[in-house]
Design an enzyme around this catalytic site. Structure first.
Site, PDB file in Angstrom:
ATOM      1  N   GLN A  71     -13.594  -6.076  -9.001  1.00 28.45           N
ATOM      2  CA  GLN A  71     -13.379  -6.809 -10.255  1.00 28.45           C
ATOM      3  C   GLN A  71     -13.925  -6.063 -11.461  1.00 28.45           C
ATOM      4  O   GLN A  71     -13.754  -6.509 -12.599  1.00 28.45           O
ATOM      5  CB  GLN A  71     -14.018  -8.204 -10.171  1.00 28.45           C
ATOM      6  CG  GLN A  71     -13.442  -9.090  -9.069  1.00 28.45           C
ATOM      7  CD  GLN A  71     -11.989  -9.516  -9.326  1.00 28.45           C
ATOM      8  OE1 GLN A  71     -11.456  -9.361 -10.431  1.00 28.45           O
ATOM      9  NE2 GLN A  71     -11.337 -10.050  -8.300  1.00 28.45           N
ATOM     10  N   ASN A 122     -15.656 -12.380  -8.179  1.00 30.13           N
ATOM     11  CA  ASN A 122     -14.261 -12.735  -8.414  1.00 30.13           C
ATOM     12  C   ASN A 122     -14.063 -14.192  -8.809  1.00 30.13           C
ATOM     13  O   ASN A 122     -13.128 -14.517  -9.520  1.00 30.13           O
ATOM     14  CB  ASN A 122     -13.411 -12.421  -7.166  1.00 30.13           C
ATOM     15  CG  ASN A 122     -14.070 -12.883  -5.893  1.00 30.13           C
ATOM     16  OD1 ASN A 122     -15.220 -12.558  -5.621  1.00 30.13           O
ATOM     17  ND2 ASN A 122     -13.351 -13.646  -5.098  1.00 30.13           N
ATOM     18  N   THR A 154       0.465   8.647   6.735  1.00 29.07           N
ATOM     19  CA  THR A 154       1.180   9.164   5.562  1.00 29.07           C
ATOM     20  C   THR A 154       0.901   8.277   4.354  1.00 29.07           C
ATOM     21  O   THR A 154       0.928   7.052   4.447  1.00 29.07           O
ATOM     22  CB  THR A 154       2.687   9.233   5.864  1.00 29.07           C
ATOM     23  OG1 THR A 154       2.850  10.049   7.023  1.00 29.07           O
ATOM     24  CG2 THR A 154       3.462   9.823   4.703  1.00 29.07           C
ATOM     25  N   SER A 212      -9.459  -2.017  -5.415  1.00 28.44           N
ATOM     26  CA  SER A 212      -8.080  -2.423  -5.088  1.00 28.44           C
ATOM     27  C   SER A 212      -7.214  -2.250  -6.323  1.00 28.44           C
ATOM     28  O   SER A 212      -7.554  -2.782  -7.393  1.00 28.44           O
ATOM     29  CB  SER A 212      -8.036  -3.903  -4.702  1.00 28.44           C
ATOM     30  OG  SER A 212      -8.027  -4.042  -3.313  1.00 28.44           O
ATOM     31  N   HIS A 240      -4.284  -3.568  -7.069  1.00 26.02           N
ATOM     32  CA  HIS A 240      -3.519  -4.720  -7.579  1.00 26.02           C
ATOM     33  C   HIS A 240      -4.315  -5.668  -8.450  1.00 26.02           C
ATOM     34  O   HIS A 240      -3.764  -6.581  -9.036  1.00 26.02           O
ATOM     35  CB  HIS A 240      -2.868  -5.484  -6.417  1.00 26.02           C
ATOM     36  CG  HIS A 240      -3.833  -6.263  -5.573  1.00 26.02           C
ATOM     37  ND1 HIS A 240      -3.950  -7.629  -5.661  1.00 26.02           N
ATOM     38  CD2 HIS A 240      -4.710  -5.873  -4.617  1.00 26.02           C
ATOM     39  CE1 HIS A 240      -4.855  -8.037  -4.781  1.00 26.02           C
ATOM     40  NE2 HIS A 240      -5.329  -6.991  -4.142  1.00 26.02           N
ATOM     41  N   CYS A 245      -8.844 -26.447  -1.336  1.00 26.65           N
ATOM     42  CA  CYS A 245      -8.830 -27.916  -1.324  1.00 26.65           C
ATOM     43  C   CYS A 245      -7.726 -28.455  -0.442  1.00 26.65           C
ATOM     44  O   CYS A 245      -6.679 -27.857  -0.350  1.00 26.65           O
ATOM     45  CB  CYS A 245      -8.560 -28.446  -2.717  1.00 26.65           C
ATOM     46  SG  CYS A 245      -9.865 -28.088  -3.835  1.00 26.65           S
TER      47      CYS A 245
END
Ligand code: PLP
Length: 649
Positions: free
Chosen positions: A187, A159, A245, A207, A209, A334
């Site tokens: 990815q 990624n 569900t 995933s 998204h 950072c």
């Protein structure tokens, strides 16, 4: 226009996926476990999505279950493998004792391995499989460890760098190993061909998204015959493999994305994506001479770039790109001054400075040429902004040749007094961590370091700066005062420590460095105290601190500007951020006074006490500090924009 180049973090939702999610919530809202017609319609949506998933990932057999995303899929795979190891041991059979994971795996993998190993008391040894300088797994190490491995976790593509793994090589290295094999395919979806059923991969999490489906939906493939233990039990949904569900809006949307992938009429192919990336690379090379790319492009996803610009930190670059409306991400986490290096780049053996200054640019296979055009133009703007001289007189203080820069690192504050005419400067308490950056700044502006001083007992920063910029730390011998041209600096020994008084030639302001002097000397009671702790770097001898209602939301800020047309809007972002993209608030341009130059401008603002001040910045943090400082200095009509410019548009 915002240019989103952070698709490896997440993506917007495909319009067809949005429609499918809406339809699932509005028209097809049944529970897929219900046996009535509404339930059957929902079940049909779910099964159509599953069928599309099977075709896209090349898995006609085995388990394909919907879940909340890759992190859940990883848990399920790890739990399944560890339960199998336990059963294997209980039967008295030999199974490996190593949990092997690629050194550049997403943190979800090693963290889950450690968690389940501990929770289940499995007592296996976690071992990171090293990668080479190109970010690819070291297969000779894998071959050596393969006989001892119980589970091997490798990713299809990284990624941070986009580096694509040699899955065939890994499969060959595992040929005679008893190990189960998980491949994190997050990815890879939509960017690499997948035929999982034709491999010996046991578990593959995805995933939604990361490829234009909403957050909170994913899927897990489990090879036919591979051990499986459900992570969640309850109502027996997904054939008992994953109870709870179903997230039907998410599944319907993911299904729409998978169908678009299968049709091949929506997303761009490898060659076109590689051409887009090549244009970004060319623009980056032109904008940032000296740029280095941190992974070989030919071995990476065509949608990911990871690079470092020598001399610029990830945080600097991130802020400049953000100001230009280009959303990218740091290859590393950072803090303001101390950069933390990226474990992925560290594992590839990159120099820590390069690893700590990395930036990732990633786009998705829906990218348009117009976006790349605009991105290239803005990259050039960012390059120009990065080169703006940091040490130049403020356009707001017209007759001044001198400037004052506040230097913050790790809670410590130092000061740089400079005279642009004489190209001379004095550093007071420079933080050691910033010495290389200060030295580079002086060199770029052609400044001579006249002195590097300290107010307390710690002279390490001054010494570090002198070692790089020349000179000896401490007050120059036989020098009653230091004339900088546009201001005079005097030393006063008081309270057992050195204090300094700076009087600029223009204006009435006086600055005191070192706490004792301003408090002890009554005539200096109105001087600005410039301290060495960031939290209260600029203070007044008397410090009223009424912060009531100081933070305004965008609506309140608009009302303030309407009621007070004379209000001054001040953008406290860095000079280079302002250069990359001017701040405007409700159509009004802001003056740029970087937070690091606030002490220099405070007397100017205080002199106009009647005019309200509204500070703005990117996220609201720096403008809050600026507003606090001005209120502390007695400017009661001071406000800041809560949440920053990010929330105001
Ligand atoms: N694996 C990889 C390679 C990722 O990039 C990510 C997300 O960044 C994950 C796993 C975790 O995915 P999620 O947060 O959607 O569960």
């Amino acid at each position: 226009m915002e240019i989103y180049l952070d698709s490896n973090a997440t993506s917007p939702v495909l319009p067809a996926a949005l429609d499918a999610a809406m339809a699932a919530m509005r028209d097809c809202y049944g529970n897929p476990s219900s046996s009535h017609a509404a339930g059957l319609r929902a079940r049909a949506v779910r099964e159509a999505a599953r069928a599309a998933a099977r075709r896209v990932i090349g898995a006609p057999r085995g388990r394909v279950m919907f879940n909340s995303g890759a992190t859940e899929g990883i848990q399920t795979a790890v739990l399944s493998a560890l339960c199998a190891v336990r059963e294997c041991r209980e039967r008295g059979e030999a199974c490996g004792d190593l949990l092997l994971y690629g050194a550049t795996e997403h943190k979800a993998v090693p963290e889950s391995l450690a968690h389940w190993n501990r929770v289940l008391g499995a007592g296996l040894e976690l071992r990171a499989l090293p990668v080479d300088a190109d970010g690819r797994h070291r297969l000779e190490v894998l071959r050596e460890l393969a006989p001892r491995a119980a589970l091997v976790c490798t990713m299809a593509a990284n990624n941070e760098t986009g580096v694509v793994s040699d899955l065939e090589g890994i499969a060959a290295a595992l040929e005679h190993s008893p190990a189960l094999w998980m491949v994190d395919c997050v990815q890879a979806l939509g960017k690499l061909p997948l035929a999982l059923g034709a491999t010996r991969i046991d578990y593959a999490p995805f995933s939604g998204h990361k490829l234009y489906a909403p957050k909170g939906v994913g899927l897990l493939y489990v090879r036919e015959g591979a051990p499986f233990t459900p992570l969640m039990c309850g109502g027996g949904q997904e054939e008992g493999q994953r109870s709870g569900t179903e997230n039907m809006a998410g599944i319907a949307a993911f299904g729409a994305v998978l169908e678009a992938l299968e049709r091949g009429d929506t997303f761009r192919g490898h060659a076109q994506l590689a051409a887009c990336r090549a244009r970004l690379v060319a623009a980056l090379r032109q904008a940032f001479p000296g740029i280095v790319f941190n992974a070989p492009l030919e071995q990476a996803l065509p949608t990911t770039l990871n690079f470092s610009v020598p001399g610029a930190s990830s945080a600097d670059l991130l802020e400049i790109f953000d100001a230009a409306g280009v959303r990218v991400s740091a290859g590393s986490a950072c803090s303001a001054a101390k950069a933390v290096s990226s474990y992925v780049l560290d594992a590839m053996g990159l120099d820590p400075a390069r690893s700590a200054s990395a930036l990732r640019m990633s786009f998705g296979p829906l990218v348009e040429d117009a976006t790349i055009d605009a991105a290239c133009e803005r990259i050039m703007r960012c390059g120009r902004a990065l080169r703006l001289p940091q040490l130049s007189p403020s356009p707001l203080l017209k007759d001044h040749e001198q400037g004052m820069l506040q230097l913050d690192a790790e809670g410590q504050t130092g000061w740089l007094l400079f005279d642009a005419g004489a190209r001379a400067c004095v550093a007071i308490d420079p933080p050691a961590a910033l010495a290389p950056r200060i030295a580079a700044m002086l060199e770029a502006g052609g400044y001579r370091l006249r002195a590097a001083l300290h107010t307390g007992t710690d002279s390490a920063g001054a010494a570090a700066l002198c070692a790089l910029a020349g000179g000896a730390p401490g007050w120059p011998a036989d020098c009653p005062e230091l004339n900088l041209g546009a201001g005079v600096l005097a030393r006063v020994e008081l309270g057992g420590a050195s204090n300094y008084l700076y009087v600029p030639a223009a204006g009435d302001a006086r600055y005191v460095f070192g706490g004792a002097l301003g408090l002890a000397a009554a005539p200096l009671a109105d001087a600005l105290l410039c301290g060495s702790e960031t939290e209260r770097a600029v203070a007044a001898a008397a410090a009223p601190q009424d912060e009531t209602g100081m933070e305004l939301d965008a609506g309140a800020a608009l009302r303030l500007l309407e009621q007070h047309p004379d209000a001054i809007v001040v953008d406290v972002r860095d000079l280079r951020e302002h250069g990359a993209g001017e701040a405007r608030l409700h159509g009004r341009a802001a003056h740029n006074v970087p937070l690091a130059r606030l002490a220099e401008h405070a007397p100017h603002f205080i002199a106009q006490d009647g005019r309200p001040l509204l500070f703005v910045c990117r996220s609201g943090a720096r403008s809050l500090r600026a507003a606090r400082t001005l209120r502390r200095l007695g400017h009661a009509h001071t406000w800041c924009l809560a949440g920053g410019l990010a929330l105001a548009h």
